[in-house]
Every structure is written in structure tokens, then in C-alpha cells.
Write an enzyme that holds these catalytic residues in place. Structure first.
Site, PDB file in Angstrom:
ATOM      1  N   ARG A 269       0.835  -1.205   0.000  1.00  0.00           N
ATOM      2  CA  ARG A 269       0.000   0.000   0.000  1.00  0.00           C
ATOM      3  C   ARG A 269       0.870   1.255   0.000  1.00  0.00           C
ATOM      4  O   ARG A 269       1.793   1.369   0.803  1.00  0.00           O
ATOM      5  CB  ARG A 269      -0.915  -0.003   1.229  1.00  0.00           C
ATOM      6  CG  ARG A 269      -1.801  -1.225   1.230  1.00  0.00           C
ATOM      7  CD  ARG A 269      -2.844  -1.217   2.301  1.00  0.00           C
ATOM      8  NE  ARG A 269      -3.642  -2.439   2.180  1.00  0.00           N
ATOM      9  CZ  ARG A 269      -4.674  -2.749   2.948  1.00  0.00           C
ATOM     10  NH1 ARG A 269      -5.051  -1.907   3.913  1.00  0.00           N
ATOM     11  NH2 ARG A 269      -5.339  -3.862   2.768  1.00  0.00           N
ATOM     12  N   ARG A 284       1.421   1.686  10.322  1.00  0.00           N
ATOM     13  CA  ARG A 284       1.087   2.011   8.925  1.00  0.00           C
ATOM     14  C   ARG A 284       2.333   1.854   8.082  1.00  0.00           C
ATOM     15  O   ARG A 284       3.232   2.692   8.112  1.00  0.00           O
ATOM     16  CB  ARG A 284       0.549   3.439   8.840  1.00  0.00           C
ATOM     17  CG  ARG A 284      -0.124   3.782   7.529  1.00  0.00           C
ATOM     18  CD  ARG A 284      -0.682   5.191   7.534  1.00  0.00           C
ATOM     19  NE  ARG A 284      -1.784   5.346   8.461  1.00  0.00           N
ATOM     20  CZ  ARG A 284      -3.037   4.994   8.213  1.00  0.00           C
ATOM     21  NH1 ARG A 284      -3.344   4.468   7.050  1.00  0.00           N
ATOM     22  NH2 ARG A 284      -3.979   5.159   9.115  1.00  0.00           N
ATOM     23  N   GLU A 358      -7.346  -0.405  14.621  1.00  0.00           N
ATOM     24  CA  GLU A 358      -7.972  -1.293  13.640  1.00  0.00           C
ATOM     25  C   GLU A 358      -7.014  -2.406  13.209  1.00  0.00           C
ATOM     26  O   GLU A 358      -5.908  -2.155  12.758  1.00  0.00           O
ATOM     27  CB  GLU A 358      -8.375  -0.465  12.418  1.00  0.00           C
ATOM     28  CG  GLU A 358      -9.030  -1.306  11.345  1.00  0.00           C
ATOM     29  CD  GLU A 358      -9.286  -0.523  10.056  1.00  0.00           C
ATOM     30  OE1 GLU A 358      -9.480   0.712  10.131  1.00  0.00           O
ATOM     31  OE2 GLU A 358      -9.266  -1.153   8.985  1.00  0.00           O
ATOM     32  N   SER A 361     -11.024  -5.922   9.129  1.00  0.00           N
ATOM     33  CA  SER A 361     -12.075  -5.192   8.455  1.00  0.00           C
ATOM     34  C   SER A 361     -12.925  -6.172   7.653  1.00  0.00           C
ATOM     35  O   SER A 361     -12.443  -6.785   6.720  1.00  0.00           O
ATOM     36  CB  SER A 361     -11.433  -4.158   7.531  1.00  0.00           C
ATOM     37  OG  SER A 361     -12.375  -3.193   7.185  1.00  0.00           O
ATOM     38  N   ARG A 399       1.124  -5.742  11.924  1.00  0.00           N
ATOM     39  CA  ARG A 399       0.346  -4.818  12.749  1.00  0.00           C
ATOM     40  C   ARG A 399      -0.108  -5.477  14.053  1.00  0.00           C
ATOM     41  O   ARG A 399      -0.066  -4.862  15.127  1.00  0.00           O
ATOM     42  CB  ARG A 399      -0.872  -4.277  11.999  1.00  0.00           C
ATOM     43  CG  ARG A 399      -1.576  -3.184  12.807  1.00  0.00           C
ATOM     44  CD  ARG A 399      -2.784  -2.593  12.108  1.00  0.00           C
ATOM     45  NE  ARG A 399      -2.420  -1.512  11.195  1.00  0.00           N
ATOM     46  CZ  ARG A 399      -3.309  -0.689  10.631  1.00  0.00           C
ATOM     47  NH1 ARG A 399      -4.608  -0.839  10.892  1.00  0.00           N
ATOM     48  NH2 ARG A 399      -2.917   0.264   9.825  1.00  0.00           N
TER      49      ARG A 399
END
Length: 432
Positions: A269, A284, A358, A361, A399
Site C-alpha cells: 500500500r 502504517r 484497527e 475489516s 500490525r
RNA sequence: GGAGAGGUGGCCGAGCGGCUGAAGGCGACGGUUUGCUAAACCGUUAUACGGGGUCAAACCCGUAUCCCGGGUUCGAAUCCCGGCCUCUCCGCCA
């Protein structure tokens, strides 16, 4: 495999019947689409299509006659006559095609309307918590963050990651790597127990799967593009893309549904537009690994909703096995992606953020992705219908290592290994 | 990267520039026959969009689709060009 020409976006018939619903959806999701312009173009398009088809029918009929004519003079005369028609037909076709070319990009922007029960809200601050699990651990010492722990214990090397690859890059090493792999393997094993078919997928794909799953054109700037290639290929941000697009342009047998797939893959990403956000550590980053679950099922809203609960539960099970405190939020309208009808996030406790972050998802799309992917099945009544698709994270690492390292840390700077991971680490109980 | 071969319906496999949305076979579905199964026989068997029709269907008409895009032609599955994909051989390579 060839790309089917008739690929459609949202159901234009539904949009014609209820444009307000789509206008409102765009507003709620903060997506720029001129629904009125879509309708105008659409009705103009219909007119042009009819004009063309009428002319073409004439031409076809006339051509057919010529084949039957024997007399050469008559034949010549007939040919001359149809020749005159030919240009008209061609022009009509071009008008129609160019109107279509104008409409398609607009249609690609039209969002899936959020479900009725999705809470209204402008962004993630208005997501609604529906569940909490586990106790947030009180520390009787000053807890360290994962960056500090990772560096001290020799698990994470961000400096050298940045040296080689720039910001938001990292190395994992030693037990850091093993922990990372253990988490992924635990997650995958749990999905195998549930009957999901494991896959290894391409992470470099053509534009079609990206567009089909809804990552293009909105969000295109988040992907890494190999534009030297012809045609260009793109690094996926999630195995969802490859898993969901696996049956692109296929008509599946209803008896083979639902399809349940799980894949572990690297994810890429660009995180464009996030400068200055979450800059510290592994939260991130540009590249990570993720175990992803995808469901392809029949075109049935109730069934979709059931699967949504199921894939949410699958992910919760993993977090529970790791004994990490988490909460589940219903994502509000303003935080929904273009294609998502509804979404749950799992947020896992991260002591350094003094908050839940988070980690998962879970989305349901109904037929939004299936339409764009031309992904269909033949139903028991013989009719061909678009599938429904859903997906959810099973675990994303590193993460999740933030939560593991920070929650499991001890006063002496060591980290206890969660019991569920020990079998994957040769029974080891502690790092440091 | 170089040199060849090829891409037709759920599958196999024909296909002369016109009556081919596409022969034939297999499979599937419906029916007849049958104590049951099998076999045999008859029939049906693409999709999308548009128009008509209907309470809704059924159904009827048109257009498009024989990998994709473009061209030649009154007319293309058939001829020409470009692309994508597959296979074989050579080279390179984890």
C-alpha cells in the site's frame, strides 16, 4: 482469459428506478458522482442504441436480400443502395459507442448504497462500538511501545528498513520474524479447520481485478503500479483482490456455492496522503502480510448477512485465541468504501496508542464486486445471477504484533509468548 | 527474449464470405417405455441489451456476441492488421 465486453457496474436499472438512493449514497460516502448526468447520458444512450439498431436491422435485411438475388443488374443496384446505408449505420454506431464511453467512467464511480442499518456518520470517529471482549491490562510499570521493545529484543529493525526502502519500511528479524510467521500460521490453521480452501495467489495483477474489486479507479493512487509492463500490472493491497477475482468472467454452478477461500499474501500500500499519520513503528507500513478470507455466495441478502457474521466471528476467534482485548465497531456511512454495503472493524487494544487500533475489516458487498468482475452463477431455476461477495482479515501482521508485544510485555522488558503461538515456536514461552 | 502452432457453445468437435447463434457427438434437463435401475426413443438445452407483451410470467421482435479490438466487404466464425492468452522448441533463470 479474455475480458468480457458487457461488464457492467452497478445495476443501471436500479439507478433509473431510484436515482435519489444513489445520489444520497454518494453524499454519505463522500464520493463525487453526478447522478443526474448519469441519467441524462443513460437516456441519450438508449435513444442512440435504438437508432443504431433500427438502421442495422435495415442493413442486415437488405444484405440478406442481395444474397438471394440472381440477376447481376439487380444485384448491382441493390448493392449500391445498401452502400449508401452503410455510412449512416456506422455513424449511428459511433454516436452510440462514444456516448457509452462517456457513461462508463461515471458508472464506475457510482457507489453501493449503505445498508439501512448502517449508522450515519462522517468518518471513523462516528463508528459505533457494538462489542468489547477481554480486559485491558493495567500496568504496574511504565509500558514500552512496540518499537522500543522490538529494538531492545532484536525483533524489529526500522532504521535499516528505512535505509533500504524509505519511510514506512522495516525488517523483522530473529524471533520477530518467527513470531510474525507463527501468527500467520495460527490464523491459517484456524481457517482450515473451518473448511476454507487455502490458496496462494498472485500479488501482481492486471487492472481488471483491481477495477473489479473496487480498488480502481477510486483509490488507484494507493496502489503500486508497474507501468513499464504492457499491459501494466499492479501490486495488490490485499489478497482479497486475487481471491475475489479468481472466478472473474465465470458462471459458477450454484451447487458449488458458497466458495470459501483463504490466502496468505504480502500486501502493498502506498499510503498516499497519510504523511505524518501513524509514522511511528509498524502500524502504517507499505508492505505487510495478511491472511484473508473471502466468501462468494448466492445472490441473497440474508445469506450475505449470515456470512458477514460468520467471517467476523472467524476473525474474533483468532484474536480471542491470542487473548488480546478487542472491540468490534460498525463502520458508519462516511467511513465505508465505495462498494461496501456494510462493514465491521475489529480493533485490538494497543497500549502505546492508549486505544484500540484497527486490525481487521469485514465487508459485505452484495453484488457490487461481482458485477464489476462479471462473476455469476447459474441458479436452481436456470437463471444466471451475480454472486455476492464478502471478505475479512483473519490476521494481518506485523500490525497485530503491536498488540502482542505491548500487551504481553513484562516489567523486566521481556515479552511472554501467547500460548496459542507456542506450538509454532517450538514451545518457547518468552522472548528476552 | 527468439522461432513455430493454436484460441468456436457446459465439454468435445465441424464449419465453403451469404439461408450458421452456429452441423455432429457428449453431458444436463423434460417426457415415453420400464417392477426398480440401466438401455432405447422423442423433445429441450447460450448470454446481454433494447422494443413489444403480461398484474407478474410465458412469449414475440430487434441488436450484439464463434478470445478482444480494428479493417476489407452490400454481407465475416470464415479474409487482413494489432492485442491478449495457451501449447511446443531454443535461450535465460529462483
Amino acid at each position: 482469459m479474455p475480458i468480457s465486453p458487457g461488464r457492467v457496474m452497478i445495476d443501471i436499472k436500479l439507478l433509473r428506478e431510484n436515482p435519489e438512493k444513489y445520489r444520497r449514497a454518494a453524499e454519505l460516502k463522500k464520493i463525487q458522482v453526478d447522478v443526474a448526468a448519469v441519467l441524462d447520458l443513460d437516456s441519450a444512450l438508449l435513444k442512440l442504441q435504438q437508432e443504431f439498431e433500427k438502421l442495422r436491422a435495415e442493413q442486415n435485411e437488405a444484405s440478406k436480400q442481395i444474397g438471394r438475388l440472381k440477376d447481376p443488374d439487380q444485384k448491382q443496384a441493390a448493392i449500391a443502395k445498401v452502400s449508401a446505408l452503410k455510412d449512416q449505420v456506422k455513424q449511428a454506431e459511433q454516436r452510440w459507442k462514444s456516448a457509452e464511453a462517456q457513461l462508463r467512467p461515471l458508472l464506475l464511480q457510482v457507489p453501493q448504497p449503505p445498508d439501512e442499518d448502517v449508522p450515519l456518520g462522517k468518518d471513523d470517529s462516528e463508528n459505533v462500538e457494538i462489542k468489547r471482549w477481554g480486559e485491558v491490562r493495567p500496568f504496574d510499570f511504565e509500558p514500552k511501545d512496540h518499537v522500543t521493545l522490538g529494538a531492545k529484543l532484536g525483533l524489529i529493525d526500522i532504521e535499516r528498513g528505512v535505509k533500504l526502502a524509505g519511510t514506512r519500511s522495516y525488517f523483522l528479524l530473529g524471533l520477530g520474524t518467527l513470531l510474525h510467521q507463527a501468527v500467520l500460521r495460527l490464523a491459517q490453521d484456524m481457517m482450515l479447520e473451518r473448511g476454507f480452501v487455502p490458496m496462494t495467489v498472485p500479488v501482481l495483477v492486471r487492472a481488471e481485478p483491481m477495477e473489479g474489486t473496487g480498488y480502481f479507479p477510486i483509490g488507484r493512487e494507493q496502489s503500486y503500479a508497474m507501468t513499464n509492463e504492457d499491459p501494466p500490472v499492479y501490486l495488490v493491497g490485499t489478497a482479497e483482490v486475487s481471491l475475489t477475482a479468481y472466478h472473474m468472467n465465470e458462471t459458477l454452478d450454484v451447487a458449488s456455492l458458497p466458495r470459501r477461500y483463504v490466502a496468505t499474501s504480502s500486501c502493498f500500500r502506498r499510503e498516499a496522503g497519510t504523511y505524518g499519520k501513524d509514522t511511528a513503528g509498524l502500524y502504517r507500513i507499505h508492505q505487510f502480510d495478511k491472511v484473508e478470507q473471502v466468501i462468494i455466495c448466492r445472490n441473497d441478502v440474508e445469506e450475505s448477512k449470515r456470512w458477514h457474521q460468520a467471517i467476523l466471528a472467524n476473525a474474533e476467534d483468532v484474536v480471542q485465541r491470542l487473548k488480546l482485548p478487542y472491540r468490534v465497531v460498525v463502520v458508519c456511512t462516511g467511513d465505508l468504501g465505495q462498494g461496501q454495503a456494510a462493514k465491521y472493524d475489529i480493533e485490538t487494544w494497543m497500549p502505546s496508542r492508549k486505544n484500540y487500533g484497527e486490525t481487521h475489516s469485514a465487508s459485505r458487498f452484495y453484488d457490487f464486486q461481482a458485477r464489476r468482475l462479471n462473476l455469476r452463477y447459474r441458479d436452481t431455476d436456470g437463471k444466471v445471477r451475480y454472486c455476492h461477495t464478502l471478505n475479512n482479515t483473519v490476521i494481518a501482521s506485523p500490525r497485530i504484533l503491536i498488540s502482542i508485544l505491548e500487551n504481553y510485555q513484562n516489567a523486566d522488558g521481556s515479552v511472554t509468548i501467547p500460548e496459542a503461538l507456542r506450538p509454532y515456536l517450538g514451545g518457547r514461552e518468552k522472548i528476552g
